[in-house]
Design an enzyme around this catalytic site. Structure first.
Site, mmCIF file in Angstrom:
data_model
loop_
_atom_site.group_PDB
_atom_site.id
_atom_site.type_symbol
_atom_site.label_atom_id
_atom_site.label_comp_id
_atom_site.label_asym_id
_atom_site.label_seq_id
_atom_site.Cartn_x
_atom_site.Cartn_y
_atom_site.Cartn_z
ATOM 1 N N HIS A 146 9.827 -5.024 11.165
ATOM 2 C CA HIS A 146 9.096 -4.311 10.111
ATOM 3 C C HIS A 146 9.991 -3.371 9.335
ATOM 4 C CE1 HIS A 146 4.658 -4.879 11.160
ATOM 5 N NE2 HIS A 146 4.912 -5.355 9.964
ATOM 6 N N ARG A 166 1.891 -16.679 3.412
ATOM 7 C CA ARG A 166 1.823 -17.183 4.791
ATOM 8 C C ARG A 166 0.874 -16.282 5.583
ATOM 9 N NH1 ARG A 166 7.789 -17.831 4.033
ATOM 10 N NH2 ARG A 166 8.341 -19.996 4.493
ATOM 11 N N ARG A 196 -2.019 -19.992 2.037
ATOM 12 C CA ARG A 196 -1.876 -21.146 2.921
ATOM 13 C C ARG A 196 -2.673 -20.903 4.197
ATOM 14 N NH1 ARG A 196 3.959 -22.880 5.008
ATOM 15 N NH2 ARG A 196 3.656 -21.122 6.422
ATOM 16 N N ASN A 242 11.783 -26.515 3.766
ATOM 17 C CA ASN A 242 12.307 -26.142 5.085
ATOM 18 C C ASN A 242 11.921 -27.211 6.111
ATOM 19 O OD1 ASN A 242 12.736 -23.874 3.598
ATOM 20 N ND2 ASN A 242 11.176 -22.638 4.590
ATOM 21 N N ARG A 270 15.174 -27.301 12.460
ATOM 22 C CA ARG A 270 15.574 -26.243 11.521
ATOM 23 C C ARG A 270 16.036 -24.980 12.227
ATOM 24 N NH1 ARG A 270 9.762 -24.737 8.669
ATOM 25 N NH2 ARG A 270 10.454 -22.590 8.469
ATOM 26 N N CYS A 273 7.905 -24.348 -2.501
ATOM 27 C CA CYS A 273 7.902 -23.002 -1.929
ATOM 28 C C CYS A 273 8.857 -22.871 -0.737
ATOM 29 C CB CYS A 273 6.499 -22.574 -1.529
ATOM 30 S SG CYS A 273 5.759 -23.625 -0.285
HETATM 31 C C1 PEP Z 1 8.552 -24.968 4.379
HETATM 32 O O1 PEP Z 1 8.430 -25.668 5.386
HETATM 33 O O2 PEP Z 1 9.401 -25.166 3.495
HETATM 34 C C2 PEP Z 1 7.684 -23.796 4.172
HETATM 35 C C3 PEP Z 1 7.690 -23.133 3.032
HETATM 36 O O3 PEP Z 1 6.873 -23.423 5.201
HETATM 37 P P1 PEP Z 1 7.367 -22.645 6.521
HETATM 38 O O4 PEP Z 1 8.782 -22.208 6.295
HETATM 39 O O5 PEP Z 1 6.399 -21.531 6.680
HETATM 40 O O6 PEP Z 1 7.213 -23.721 7.564
HETATM 41 MG MG MG Z 2 6.666 -25.597 6.612
#
Ligand code: PEP
Ligand code: MG
Length: 587
Positions: A198, A305, A341, A463, A474, A511
Site C-alpha cells: 500500500h 480489477r 471486470r 499478460n 507469466r 488492457c
Molecule cells: C491480462 O491478462 O493482460 C490482464 C490485463 O489481466 P490480469 O493481468 O489481471 O490477469
Molecule cells: Mg488476465
C-alpha cells in the site's frame, strides 16, 4: 568514537515510485515494538483480555483521528487506506484468536497478539501472489499500532525537520506517507515493502520518489548522510562522489524536464497526425490511483480489477460493500467511463475459501469466469453491485478468461437474472449497460468472430494471452526471455481479434501491459485498436508517440512486421523504423 562514513556506496532495492531525489537523510524510527511474552495466572485472564480490548479501542481511536486529519489534508480520496486498516483492526479472527491464546496458553496480551500476528504472517507468506504477500505487512502495521498501546508507547507522529530531506525508515505506514509534506520530504526509502504494498501504491499516487525493500537501509545509512535515490531503478547511492552527484543531478533535471513536457500533453487529444483517435485510459485497482490517472490525462478506466475487494478476508464482500466501492470509483472517474471486470481470482491470484485447493495446474484451473459460473450467488451479488453503480455514471462490465461462446451466454444470462432481481426491488441501473469480454485465451482468438456477435466490446489481456499462447508461465522468472509480445503468433492473434471486432462493428481494446509500452504504439495504432488502457505514467508517453504517427504509415509498419519469422527480427525492424521516423519521441 566516530564511525567510518560510507562513501559513494550503491544499494539496490525495489523501485516503488519513479523520480530522482537528492537530499540529506532523516531517519524515522519505526522500529518494532519490543514484546515480552509473560506467563499469567488464570485469575489474570480477564484483566489481560480487558487490556487487549482497551488497546484495540485506542488504536481504533487513533486511526479515526488520523482519518479526519487526512481527509482535511487530501480530501476523501485516500481514506480507503485507513479504512482497510480499520477493517483489519475489526477482524473477528484477530481478536478471537488473541483472546483465546490469552486464555488457553495463559500468556499476557502482547505475547498473545504477537503469536496471532505470526500465525497470520505464516499464512500470507505461503502465498505465491506478490500482492497477497504484501497484505501481511498491512496486518503487521495494524498489530504494531495495538502493541504500542499495550506496551505504553503511542505511534510517534512524523514531525518534519526544516529543509529538504529523504526519509529512511524500517517501514512506513500508508498513514505516514499521507502526512508527508512534499515540499520538505523529497523521497523515502524503507527496509521493508514491495512494489504492490500500500505504501508503494500511495507513493506512486502522490508522485513521491521511493525505493522499498532495501532490507538493510536503516542498518547502513545514518542521519546526515547524503543520498541519491532513483525510484525507477531502485538504486540508492550513499554519500555520492562528485561525478555520481553531477550525473544524478543531470538525470534528475532531464526527468523533471520530460515530466513537465509530458504534463503539457495532458489536455491535448490522443489523436494520430491523420486524426485517427485512440482512447487512452488507466488501469486501476484502488480509488487512490485515480488522481494520478487524471493528472496523466487518462480518459477513464479501461480495466478496474475488482479482485482486491475479495483478498485478505474469509467471506466474500456483500452487495452493499461492493456497491460502495464501485460507486465511489464511478463518481471519482465521472464524466469518464469505468470498465469493471468481474472477479478474476484463481491461477496465481488466490482467495481463501473461494478457490479449490491443490489444483495440479492452477493457471488452467477453476479461474476467473469459471469460478464465477460455479458460484452463481457470489457472481450475481457482484453483478448487482456493478449494475447499481451503473446508475451513477458510464459503466461497462466485462468477463475475464472467456474460452468460448457458452461461457459468455451463461454469464450474460446470470447478468439478466441480476437485472431482473434489481427491477423487482425497484433499484435503478443502466438498462443498456455495455457488456464485453477479455480476450486472453487462444481459443477465444480463434473464434473471435463468433464471440463478437455476443458482446459490445473486446479487451485483449496480453499478460495472459502471451502466457497461454506461448505456454509460458507469466510468473516464472526463468522463462522471462521467452515472454515475447512481438512473437509472430501474438501479432497474428492481435490482428485476428481487432479484425473480427471491427467486422462485427464492436470496439477492440487492450488492457494488458503491452498497451502501456510506448515502442509498441505504432503497431497497436496500425492494427486499429480503439482503446488502450495502461498504468497512469505510461499514458502521456504513449500519447506523445501517438501524436507523431499516422494510421496509414503504421499500417504499412504492421504489414512489414507480420512478415518476420521471429520476435527478435520484428523488434529490430521496429527499432530501426522508429529511430528513423520519430527518434526524438522515444526518450
Ligand atoms: C491480462 O491478462 O493482460 C490482464 C490485463 O489481466 P490480469 O493481468 O489481471 O490477469
Ligand atoms: Mg488476465
Amino acid at each position: 568514537m566516530g564511525s567510518v562514513r560510507i562513501e559513494n556506496r550503491e544499494m539496490r532495492g525495489i523501485g516503488a515510485s519513479p523520480g530522482i531525489a537528492i537530499a540529506s537523510v532523516r531517519i524515522t524510527d519505526r522500529s518494532r515494538v519490543a514484546v515480552v511474552e509473560q506467563p499469567i495466572s488464570s485469575a489474570e485472564v480477564a484483566t489481560e483480555k480487558d487490556r487487549f480490548i482497551a488497546a484495540l479501542a485506542l488504536a481504533r481511536q487513533e486511526l479515526q483521528g488520523l482519518k479526519q486529519q487526512i481527509a482535511e489534508k487530501h480530501g476523501p480520496e485516500h481514506l480507503f487506506v485507513i479504512d482497510s486498516h480499520l477493517m483489519i483492526l475489526d477482524d473477528a479472527m484477530l481478536s478471537s484468536e488473541t483472546e483465546q491464546l490469552i486464555e488457553t496458553e495463559l500468556i499476557n496480551a502482547e505475547g498473545a497478539l504477537k503469536r496471532t500476528l505470526l500465525q497470520f504472517k505464516a499464512f500470507f507468506e505461503e502465498m505465491e501472489d506478490e500482492y497477497l504477500r504484501e497484505r501481511s505487512s498491512d496486518v503487521e502495521t495494524v498489530v504494531e499500532r495495538v502493541l504500542r498501546h499495550l506496551v505504553g508507547h503511542s505511534h510517534e507522529p512524523i514531525t518534519w525537520v526544516e529543509g529538504k530531506v529523504i526519509i529512511v525508515a524500517h517501514d512506513l505506514t500508508p498513514s505516514d506517507i499521507l502526512q508527508i509534506d512534499k515540499e520538505k520530504v523529497v523521497g523515502f526509502v524503507t527496509d521493508l515493502g514491495g512494489k504492490t504494498s500500500h505504501s508503494a501504491i500511495l507513493a506512486r499516487a502522490l508522485e513521491i520518489p521511493a525505493v522499498v525493500g532495501l532490507e538493510r537501509a536503516t542498518a547502513e545509512i545514518v542521519a546526515g548522510d547524503n543520498l541519491i535515490i532513483d525510484g525507477a531503478t531502485g538504486v540508492v547511492t550513499i554519500n555520492p562522489d562528485r561525478n555520481t552527484f553531477r550525473d544524478a543531478l543531470r538525470r534528475k533535471q532531464r526527468y523533471e524536464y520530460l515530466d513537465r513536457e509530458l504534463a503539457k500533453l495532458k489536455d491535448l487529444p490522443a489523436v494520430a497526425t491523420d486524426g485517427h483517435r485512440i482512447l487512452l485510459k488507466g488501469n486501476a485497482e484502488f480509488l487512490e490511483e485515480i488522481p494520478s490517472i487524471k493528472r496523466h490525462g487518462g480518459e477513464g478506466i479501461g480495466l478496474y480489477r475488482t479482485e482486491m475487494l475479495f483478498f485478505n478476508r474469509t467471506e466474500p464482500p456483500g452487495e452493499e460493500e461492493q456497491y460502495a466501492a464501485y460507486a465511489a470509483m464511478v463518481r471519482e472517474v465521472a464524466p469518464h467511463p469505468v470498465t469493471i471486470r468481474t472477479l478474476d481470482v484463481g491461477g496465481d491470484k488466490f482467495v481463501a475459501d473461494l478457490n479449490l485447493n491443490d489444483e495440479l495446474n492452477p493457471a488452467l484451473g477453476v479461474r476467473a469466469i469459471r469460478l464465477s459460473l460455479r458460484s452463481p450467488d457470489i457472481f450475481k451479488t457482484q453483478l448487482r453491485a456493478i449494475l447499481r453503480a451503473s446508475a451513477l455514471g458510464t459503466v461497462r462490465v466485462f468477463f475475464p478468461m472467456i474460452s468460448g461462446v457458452t461461457e459468455v451466454r451463461q454469464a450474460k444470462s446470470l447478468l439478466e437474472e441480476a437485472k431482473q432481481e434489481l427491477r423487482e426491488r425497484g433499484v435503478p441501473f443502466d438498462e443498456t449497460i455495455n457488456v464485453g469480454i477479455m480476450i486472453e485465451i487462444p481459443s477465444a482468438v480463434l473464434i473471435a468472430d463468433l464471440l463478437a456477435r455476443e458482446v459490445d466490446f473486446f479487451s485483449i489481456g496480453t499478460n495472459d494471452l502471451i502466457q497461454y499462447s506461448l505456454a509460458i508461465d507469466r510468473t516464472n522468472e526463468h522463462l522471462s526471455h521467452l515472454y515475447e509480445p512481438l512473437h509472430p503468433a501474438v501479432l497474428r492473434s492481435l490482428k485476428m481479434v481487432v479484425d473480427a471486432a471491427h467486422a462485427a462493428g464492436i470496439d477492440a481494446c487492450m488492457c494488458g501491459e503491452m498497451a502501456g509500452e510506448p515502442t509498441f504504439l505504432p503497431i497497436l495504432l496500425g492494427l486499429g485498436f480503439d482503446e488502450l488502457s495502461m498504468n497512469a505514467i505510461s499514458i502521456p508517453r504513449v500519447k506523445k508517440i501517438l501524436r507523431r504517427c499516422s494510421r496509414a504509415e503504421t499500417e504499412s509498419l504492421v504489414s512489414a512486421s507480420m512478415n518476420f519469422p521471429t520476435a527478435a527480427e520484428v523488434e529490430e525492424y521496429l527499432q530501426r523504423e522508429i529511430t528513423a521516423r520519430f527518434s526524438d519521441s522515444f526518450d
